[in-house]
Design a protein around this motif. Sequence first.
Motif, PDB file in Angstrom:
ATOM      1  N   GLY A   1      -4.371  -6.397  -8.776  1.00 23.85           N
ATOM      2  CA  GLY A   1      -3.164  -5.748 -10.101  1.00 23.85           C
ATOM      3  C   GLY A   1      -1.642  -6.731 -10.441  1.00 23.85           C
ATOM      4  O   GLY A   1      -1.663  -7.006  -9.513  1.00 23.85           O
ATOM      5  N   ILE A   2      -1.592  -7.379 -11.148  1.00 18.39           N
ATOM      6  CA  ILE A   2      -0.287  -7.781 -12.041  1.00 18.39           C
ATOM      7  C   ILE A   2       0.410  -6.766 -12.093  1.00 18.39           C
ATOM      8  O   ILE A   2       0.710  -5.655 -12.986  1.00 18.39           O
ATOM      9  CB  ILE A   2       0.078  -8.482 -12.427  1.00 18.39           C
ATOM     10  N   VAL A   3       1.739  -5.948 -11.275  1.00 23.95           N
ATOM     11  CA  VAL A   3       2.793  -5.292 -11.330  1.00 23.95           C
ATOM     12  C   VAL A   3       3.976  -5.616 -10.514  1.00 23.95           C
ATOM     13  O   VAL A   3       4.515  -6.174  -9.851  1.00 23.95           O
ATOM     14  CB  VAL A   3       2.048  -3.598 -10.987  1.00 23.95           C
ATOM     15  N   GLY A   4       4.930  -4.533 -11.282  1.00 25.19           N
ATOM     16  CA  GLY A   4       6.355  -4.517 -11.035  1.00 25.19           C
ATOM     17  C   GLY A   4       6.633  -3.938  -9.525  1.00 25.19           C
ATOM     18  O   GLY A   4       5.511  -3.580  -9.138  1.00 25.19           O
ATOM     19  N   GLN A   5       7.354  -5.202  -8.089  1.00 27.53           N
ATOM     20  CA  GLN A   5       7.369  -4.339  -7.004  1.00 27.53           C
ATOM     21  C   GLN A   5       8.210  -2.890  -6.972  1.00 27.53           C
ATOM     22  O   GLN A   5       7.825  -1.980  -6.211  1.00 27.53           O
ATOM     23  CB  GLN A   5       7.918  -5.289  -6.336  1.00 27.53           C
ATOM     24  N   ASP A   6       9.209  -2.580  -8.328  1.00 29.88           N
ATOM     25  CA  ASP A   6       9.163  -1.251  -8.896  1.00 29.88           C
ATOM     26  C   ASP A   6       8.046  -0.205  -8.672  1.00 29.88           C
ATOM     27  O   ASP A   6       8.304   1.169  -7.610  1.00 29.88           O
ATOM     28  CB  ASP A   6      10.149  -0.948  -9.657  1.00 29.88           C
ATOM     29  N   VAL A   7       7.458  -0.456  -9.136  1.00 33.58           N
ATOM     30  CA  VAL A   7       6.222   0.579  -8.977  1.00 33.58           C
ATOM     31  C   VAL A   7       5.409   1.021  -8.047  1.00 33.58           C
ATOM     32  O   VAL A   7       4.834   1.181  -7.697  1.00 33.58           O
ATOM     33  CB  VAL A   7       5.066   0.167 -10.205  1.00 33.58           C
ATOM     34  N   VAL A   8       4.939  -0.518  -7.291  1.00 28.80           N
ATOM     35  CA  VAL A   8       4.850  -0.923  -5.741  1.00 28.80           C
ATOM     36  C   VAL A   8       5.483   0.308  -5.152  1.00 28.80           C
ATOM     37  O   VAL A   8       5.049   1.298  -4.327  1.00 28.80           O
ATOM     38  CB  VAL A   8       4.773  -1.847  -5.173  1.00 28.80           C
ATOM     39  N   ARG A   9       6.755   0.119  -4.909  1.00 26.64           N
ATOM     40  CA  ARG A   9       7.467   0.720  -3.822  1.00 26.64           C
ATOM     41  C   ARG A   9       7.368   2.678  -4.566  1.00 26.64           C
ATOM     42  O   ARG A   9       7.340   3.474  -3.349  1.00 26.64           O
ATOM     43  CB  ARG A   9       8.840   0.220  -3.949  1.00 26.64           C
ATOM     44  N   GLU A  10       7.881   2.786  -5.832  1.00 27.33           N
ATOM     45  CA  GLU A  10       7.070   4.337  -6.597  1.00 27.33           C
ATOM     46  C   GLU A  10       6.156   4.881  -6.529  1.00 27.33           C
ATOM     47  O   GLU A  10       6.834   6.284  -5.577  1.00 27.33           O
ATOM     48  CB  GLU A  10       7.964   4.416  -7.379  1.00 27.33           C
ATOM     49  N   LYS A  11       5.171   4.105  -6.320  1.00 30.15           N
ATOM     50  CA  LYS A  11       3.739   5.072  -6.274  1.00 30.15           C
ATOM     51  C   LYS A  11       3.664   5.342  -4.804  1.00 30.15           C
ATOM     52  O   LYS A  11       2.429   6.186  -4.658  1.00 30.15           O
ATOM     53  CB  LYS A  11       2.650   4.454  -6.646  1.00 30.15           C
ATOM     54  N   LYS A  12       3.752   4.629  -3.923  1.00 26.12           N
ATOM     55  CA  LYS A  12       2.972   4.872  -2.239  1.00 26.12           C
ATOM     56  C   LYS A  12       1.573   4.625  -1.837  1.00 26.12           C
ATOM     57  O   LYS A  12       1.479   5.153  -1.538  1.00 26.12           O
ATOM     58  CB  LYS A  12       3.925   5.612  -1.618  1.00 26.12           C
ATOM     59  N   ALA A  13       1.157   3.669  -3.074  1.00 26.90           N
ATOM     60  CA  ALA A  13       0.005   3.566  -2.798  1.00 26.90           C
ATOM     61  C   ALA A  13      -0.412   2.593  -1.776  1.00 26.90           C
ATOM     62  O   ALA A  13       0.411   1.755  -1.291  1.00 26.90           O
ATOM     63  CB  ALA A  13      -0.624   2.759  -4.330  1.00 26.90           C
ATOM     64  N   GLU A  14      -1.690   3.088  -1.269  1.00 30.61           N
ATOM     65  CA  GLU A  14      -2.274   2.122  -0.182  1.00 30.61           C
ATOM     66  C   GLU A  14      -2.688   1.263  -0.774  1.00 30.61           C
ATOM     67  O   GLU A  14      -3.814   0.685  -1.280  1.00 30.61           O
ATOM     68  CB  GLU A  14      -3.155   2.765   0.627  1.00 30.61           C
ATOM     69  N   ILE A  15      -2.002  -0.166  -0.920  1.00 29.86           N
ATOM     70  CA  ILE A  15      -2.437  -1.243  -1.573  1.00 29.86           C
ATOM     71  C   ILE A  15      -1.849  -2.708  -0.635  1.00 29.86           C
ATOM     72  O   ILE A  15      -0.786  -2.039   0.023  1.00 29.86           O
ATOM     73  CB  ILE A  15      -1.758  -1.813  -2.773  1.00 29.86           C
ATOM     74  N   GLU A  16      -2.516  -3.790  -1.266  1.00 28.91           N
ATOM     75  CA  GLU A  16      -2.226  -5.120   0.113  1.00 28.91           C
ATOM     76  C   GLU A  16      -0.715  -5.862  -1.454  1.00 28.91           C
ATOM     77  O   GLU A  16      -1.383  -5.868  -2.243  1.00 28.91           O
ATOM     78  CB  GLU A  16      -3.160  -5.946   0.575  1.00 28.91           C
ATOM     79  N   VAL A  17       0.079  -5.929  -0.911  1.00 31.71           N
ATOM     80  CA  VAL A  17       0.874  -7.292  -1.901  1.00 31.71           C
ATOM     81  C   VAL A  17       0.669  -8.993  -1.753  1.00 31.71           C
ATOM     82  O   VAL A  17       0.771  -8.718  -0.181  1.00 31.71           O
ATOM     83  CB  VAL A  17       2.851  -7.325  -1.769  1.00 31.71           C
TER      84      VAL A  17
END
Length: 289
Positions: A69-85
């Motif tokens: 997915g393409i998404v803001g690092q803000d959302v990545v940090r907020e959601k704390k999902a188990e994903i790989e950047v």
Amino acid sequence: MLNGNLKLAVQKKGRLTDKSLQLLRKCGLDIEEYSERLIVTARNYQLDILFLRDDDIPEYVQDGVADVGIVGQDVVREKKAEIEVLRPLGFGKCRLMIAIPEDKNINSLSELNGKKIATSFPVILREFLEENRISAKVIEISGSVEITPSLGVAEAICDLVSTGNTLKLNKLKKTFTVFESGAALIGNTRLNEDLERSRLLNRLLLRIDSVIQAGNSRYLMMNVPKEKLTDVLQALPSLKSPTIMPLADESMLAVHAVISTDTYWEINENLKSAGASGILLLSIENMIL
Ligand code: PRP
Ligand code: ZN
């Protein structure tokens, strides 16, 4: 949907939508013009593009609904999902900021004590407040955070600021930066178990890397009198050894080099004073180092 295609999630409508599609098109993907459709399949690659709310993308990637997915690092940090950047993508730069009404003043963070702050980033905001030992009330709102001060719901907001237009329209001003963000490509952590899709992703990553690299580079061409060659080469921080070619005028040489975009204006004057003339700077479509 179980067609073996790589599934890539992109923001449905927002700051990142156009730039995300632009990146994919620069990677040579033939993608139909996006219109209210939820899924679009590339015409020349085994890739399905899923248009989703950006806030939902980390979780969909975590659960494997989308592979990447393409998404803001803000959302990545907020959601704390188990994903790989997988990659920062270099666009969609913005800041998560605390803003207050234009006619109010706050000079230090401690003045936020006891205040109500509305945000759709409660996790990041709470972390920030804790780190700075501020006790403020966080009001969670899922959208249109910028109108809450005028409704009397909150005294401040914490929201993403890119151009600053949204703040201005709502008579708000920036005070403190909470987090610096930009778009990133994220991936499901178990994708490597699927050989076919991993292969599709790796081929796509190669293309993305060369597009990003090309965007950060420029092709520089100039003419140099033979006796000035050493001086000009000294002024030139090129990525690889420059190309030097003879010209019809035997006293002159052509020098071509790939340089990083940021350095051009720094070296431009030095090149001129070292004796270069006819300086041309061209953009590069694609580049593999
Ligand atoms: C963000 C934010 C603001 C806007 C700020 O929304 O919530 O509305 O961008 O940009 P500006 O400073 O250029 O005006 P986003 O695109 O993330 O959409 P969303 O709020 O629907 O997730
Ligand atoms: Zn959002």
